[in-house]
Design a protein around this motif. Structure first.
Motif, PDB file in Angstrom:
ATOM      1  N   THR A  87      68.815  18.269  59.006  1.00  0.00           N
ATOM      2  CA  THR A  87      67.456  17.327  59.297  1.00  0.00           C
ATOM      3  C   THR A  87      67.003  17.758  60.817  1.00  0.00           C
ATOM      4  N   ILE A  88      67.647  18.301  61.500  1.00  0.00           N
ATOM      5  CA  ILE A  88      67.287  18.957  62.897  1.00  0.00           C
ATOM      6  C   ILE A  88      66.619  20.255  62.527  1.00  0.00           C
ATOM      7  N   VAL A  89      67.476  21.180  61.983  1.00  0.00           N
ATOM      8  CA  VAL A  89      67.122  22.664  62.070  1.00  0.00           C
ATOM      9  C   VAL A  89      65.603  22.762  61.046  1.00  0.00           C
ATOM     10  N   ILE A  90      65.596  21.839  60.180  1.00  0.00           N
ATOM     11  CA  ILE A  90      64.311  22.167  59.132  1.00  0.00           C
ATOM     12  C   ILE A  90      63.155  21.997  59.874  1.00  0.00           C
ATOM     13  N   GLN A  91      63.137  21.206  61.076  1.00  0.00           N
ATOM     14  CA  GLN A  91      61.926  20.896  61.741  1.00  0.00           C
ATOM     15  C   GLN A  91      61.246  22.288  62.238  1.00  0.00           C
ATOM     16  N   LEU A  92      62.212  23.469  62.278  1.00  0.00           N
ATOM     17  CA  LEU A  92      61.603  24.647  62.668  1.00  0.00           C
ATOM     18  C   LEU A  92      60.431  25.062  61.962  1.00  0.00           C
ATOM     19  N   GLY A  93      60.621  24.823  60.334  1.00  0.00           N
ATOM     20  CA  GLY A  93      59.658  25.018  59.405  1.00  0.00           C
ATOM     21  C   GLY A  93      58.358  24.155  59.707  1.00  0.00           C
ATOM     22  N   ALA A  94      58.578  23.007  59.952  1.00  0.00           N
ATOM     23  CA  ALA A  94      57.544  22.316  60.431  1.00  0.00           C
ATOM     24  C   ALA A  94      56.664  22.849  61.317  1.00  0.00           C
ATOM     25  N   ILE A  95      57.480  23.071  62.581  1.00  0.00           N
ATOM     26  CA  ILE A  95      56.817  23.562  63.751  1.00  0.00           C
ATOM     27  C   ILE A  95      55.954  24.696  63.351  1.00  0.00           C
ATOM     28  N   LEU A  96      56.421  25.583  62.870  1.00  0.00           N
ATOM     29  CA  LEU A  96      55.849  27.077  62.332  1.00  0.00           C
ATOM     30  C   LEU A  96      54.344  26.748  61.786  1.00  0.00           C
ATOM     31  N   SER A  97      54.454  25.563  61.244  1.00  0.00           N
ATOM     32  CA  SER A  97      53.025  25.342  60.425  1.00  0.00           C
ATOM     33  C   SER A  97      51.971  25.084  61.554  1.00  0.00           C
ATOM     34  N   VAL A  98      52.310  24.419  62.672  1.00  0.00           N
ATOM     35  CA  VAL A  98      51.437  24.224  63.974  1.00  0.00           C
ATOM     36  C   VAL A  98      51.017  25.348  64.469  1.00  0.00           C
ATOM     37  N   VAL A  99      52.087  26.434  64.632  1.00  0.00           N
ATOM     38  CA  VAL A  99      51.845  27.599  65.144  1.00  0.00           C
ATOM     39  C   VAL A  99      50.766  28.488  64.271  1.00  0.00           C
ATOM     40  N   VAL A 100      50.973  28.389  63.143  1.00  0.00           N
ATOM     41  CA  VAL A 100      50.012  29.084  62.093  1.00  0.00           C
ATOM     42  C   VAL A 100      48.668  28.535  62.055  1.00  0.00           C
ATOM     43  N   LEU A 108      78.906  27.805  58.890  1.00  0.00           N
ATOM     44  CA  LEU A 108      78.040  27.450  57.768  1.00  0.00           C
ATOM     45  C   LEU A 108      78.581  28.625  56.660  1.00  0.00           C
ATOM     46  N   SER A 109      78.549  27.754  55.341  1.00  0.00           N
ATOM     47  CA  SER A 109      79.102  28.181  54.390  1.00  0.00           C
ATOM     48  C   SER A 109      77.608  29.190  53.783  1.00  0.00           C
ATOM     49  N   HIS A 110      77.810  30.166  52.531  1.00  0.00           N
ATOM     50  CA  HIS A 110      76.841  30.637  51.989  1.00  0.00           C
ATOM     51  C   HIS A 110      75.750  29.562  51.652  1.00  0.00           C
ATOM     52  N   ASP A 111      76.120  28.644  50.651  1.00  0.00           N
ATOM     53  CA  ASP A 111      75.367  27.715  50.355  1.00  0.00           C
ATOM     54  C   ASP A 111      74.631  26.957  51.474  1.00  0.00           C
ATOM     55  N   GLN A 112      75.248  26.641  52.306  1.00  0.00           N
ATOM     56  CA  GLN A 112      74.468  25.825  53.412  1.00  0.00           C
ATOM     57  C   GLN A 112      73.444  26.520  54.158  1.00  0.00           C
ATOM     58  N   ILE A 113      73.704  27.819  54.431  1.00  0.00           N
ATOM     59  CA  ILE A 113      72.593  28.833  54.821  1.00  0.00           C
ATOM     60  C   ILE A 113      71.533  28.807  53.900  1.00  0.00           C
ATOM     61  N   ASN A 114      71.651  28.823  52.700  1.00  0.00           N
ATOM     62  CA  ASN A 114      70.760  28.846  51.689  1.00  0.00           C
ATOM     63  C   ASN A 114      69.966  27.506  51.612  1.00  0.00           C
ATOM     64  N   TYR A 115      70.459  26.403  51.761  1.00  0.00           N
ATOM     65  CA  TYR A 115      69.803  25.257  51.947  1.00  0.00           C
ATOM     66  C   TYR A 115      68.876  25.135  53.330  1.00  0.00           C
ATOM     67  N   LEU A 116      69.317  25.810  54.185  1.00  0.00           N
ATOM     68  CA  LEU A 116      68.589  25.800  55.499  1.00  0.00           C
ATOM     69  C   LEU A 116      67.402  26.757  55.320  1.00  0.00           C
ATOM     70  N   ILE A 117      67.525  27.671  54.534  1.00  0.00           N
ATOM     71  CA  ILE A 117      66.247  28.665  54.361  1.00  0.00           C
ATOM     72  C   ILE A 117      65.397  27.885  53.357  1.00  0.00           C
ATOM     73  N   ILE A 118      65.731  27.025  52.455  1.00  0.00           N
ATOM     74  CA  ILE A 118      65.019  26.345  51.406  1.00  0.00           C
ATOM     75  C   ILE A 118      64.334  25.483  52.038  1.00  0.00           C
ATOM     76  N   GLY A 119      65.139  24.835  52.832  1.00  0.00           N
ATOM     77  CA  GLY A 119      64.380  23.390  53.780  1.00  0.00           C
ATOM     78  C   GLY A 119      63.310  24.087  54.531  1.00  0.00           C
ATOM     79  N   ASN A 120      63.525  24.993  55.311  1.00  0.00           N
ATOM     80  CA  ASN A 120      62.547  25.374  56.097  1.00  0.00           C
ATOM     81  C   ASN A 120      61.343  25.880  55.298  1.00  0.00           C
ATOM     82  N   VAL A 121      61.347  26.581  54.371  1.00  0.00           N
ATOM     83  CA  VAL A 121      60.232  27.132  53.655  1.00  0.00           C
ATOM     84  C   VAL A 121      59.559  25.779  53.135  1.00  0.00           C
ATOM     85  N   VAL A 122      60.395  25.071  52.412  1.00  0.00           N
ATOM     86  CA  VAL A 122      59.663  23.725  51.800  1.00  0.00           C
ATOM     87  C   VAL A 122      58.904  22.883  52.886  1.00  0.00           C
TER      88      VAL A 122
END
Length: 268
Positions: A46-59, A206-220
């Motif tokens: 819930t903290i790390v996926i904020q990076l995806g949100a703030i990237l939208s501001v930069v863009v 982090l496990s392989h699945d957890q890394i994938n969840y973080l990538i998916i979460g940030n993109v979404v």
């Protein structure tokens, strides 16, 4: 956590991060319903996926980020209170993050305040962002940063607190919202870096699945936040805060009713 839960939480983050409704509060409630709120990875997610949100501001505001170095220093001044309070009260903040009832009460109280905000301030003109950068003072920036610290209580809303803080300094609704978006970048980067460091220091791997969840979460979160920011600015300029106030009040009451009369909302 599974893929569907990661996507839902990321959608919630993208929609609510820049609205005055509290993204953290909504994710705490959602993860509580999923039964995964107690999981360490969920808290990190819930903290790390904020990076995806703030990237939208930069863009969205890419050109504006490179127009004035003076504005960066003002953002730094506004960011300092969050650093100080975050370091001083980190344990108490973490404890509050485990209380859905705190979220519900904060949503309710914050909603009542938002119903009154438009009566307290009357910013009828939309100030261009370039003018905002030139006119906002360091003292104003610092005071807005103090308002942002209120959002350390889950359910208060970082964007809501900083927007109201900006309006208290004479900014229009739109200009206050835009400054809140800019301020979100160092604030979220700092919070994410600290949380990642804490988990690394504790030996969390982090496990392989957890890394994938973080990538998916940030993109979404990135895609949804892009749409949310554009929609929010137009809606706020035309309609003000009342709709968000009603939403927060209704949500807070519903959560309290569920907790006390149907089934306790708990994070084990």
């Amino acid at each position: 956590m599974n893929t569907l839960q990661a996507i839902i939480l990321a959608i919630i983050e993208g929609i609510t991060e820049f609205l005055p409704v509290s993204s953290t509060g909504h994710m705490i409630i959602a993860s509580s319903f999923f039964g995964i709120a107690h999981d360490d990875f969920t808290k990190l997610f819930t903290i790390v996926i904020q990076l995806g949100a703030i990237l939208s501001v930069v863009v969205l505001y890419f050109k504006r980020f490179f127009q004035s170095f003076d504005f960066y220093f003002k953002l730094l001044v506004a960011f300092i209170p969050a650093v100080v309070f975050g370091l001083l009260f980190s344990k108490k903040i973490d404890a509050l993050l485990e209380s859905p009832v705190t979220v519900a009460v904060s949503l309710l109280v914050g909603g009542i305040i938002l119903l009154k905000v438009d009566d307290w301030f009357s910013p009828s003109q939309t100030v261009p962002t370039t003018e905002l950068k030139e006119n906002i003072t360091y003292i104003q920036a610092f005071k807005i940063g103090l308002f942002q610290c209120l959002a350390m209580v889950p359910g208060v809303s970082r964007s809501g607190a900083s927007i109201v803080g900006g309006m208290s300094q004479g900014l229009s609704r739109t200009s206050a919202a835009e400054f809140s978006f800019f301020l979100a970048v160092p604030t979220m980067l700092g919070a994410t870096a600290k949380k990642c460091y804490d988990y690394y220091k504790d030996g969390f791997v982090l496990s392989h699945d957890q890394i994938n969840y973080l990538i998916i979460g940030n993109v979404v979160a990135f895609v949804v936040a892009l749409l949310a920011i554009k929609t929010f600015i137009g809606f706020l300029t035309k309609n003000g805060f009342k709709m968000f106030g009603y939403y927060r009040i209704i949500t807070g009451i519903v959560l309290l009713v569920i907790h006390f009369f149907i089934h306790p909302l708990t994070i084990i």
